[in-house]
Design a protein around this motif. Sequence first.
Motif: not given
Length: 110
Positions: A26-31, A33-37, A39-43
């Motif tokens: 999640y962190g990788l994708i979020a990062k 995607a431009g949102k290093p923090r 991760a929850r949004g990704v999930g």
Amino acid sequence: MDTQTEFSKKVLALIKAIPKGKVATYGLIAKLAGKPRGARGVGWLLHSCTKSHKLPWQRVIKSNGQLSFPAFSHAYSLQKNLLEREGILVLNGRVDLKIYLWNKEVRDPI
DNA sequence: GTTTTGACAGTAT
DNA sequence: AATACTGCCAAAA
């Protein structure tokens, strides 16, 4: 952009871009995607998108290398089955990120 | 329009 | 080293 923001589309695109036999956190994708923090949004997007689209949510696991669900959950069994089916070996609910973690460089040969 | 939830990560103690 | 709290984004009720 319909109801989805760029972040959503970017996350979905990244997830859909995960090569077979690889997993992303999640962190990788979020990062990416431009949102290093974010991760929850990704999930959340993952879950939301999975209901409307066929998304390889099984390839998205926690940064710890573990699946997102407890080993009791049915979804866990399904995810584990899918991962093994992809060629990813899941041991004790954990995946070897050192081996299966998707590296952006893998798809970007310099 | 506001509030709550949802499949996490990172930092702090 | 392990545990706890906080921070973040987006969508549904």
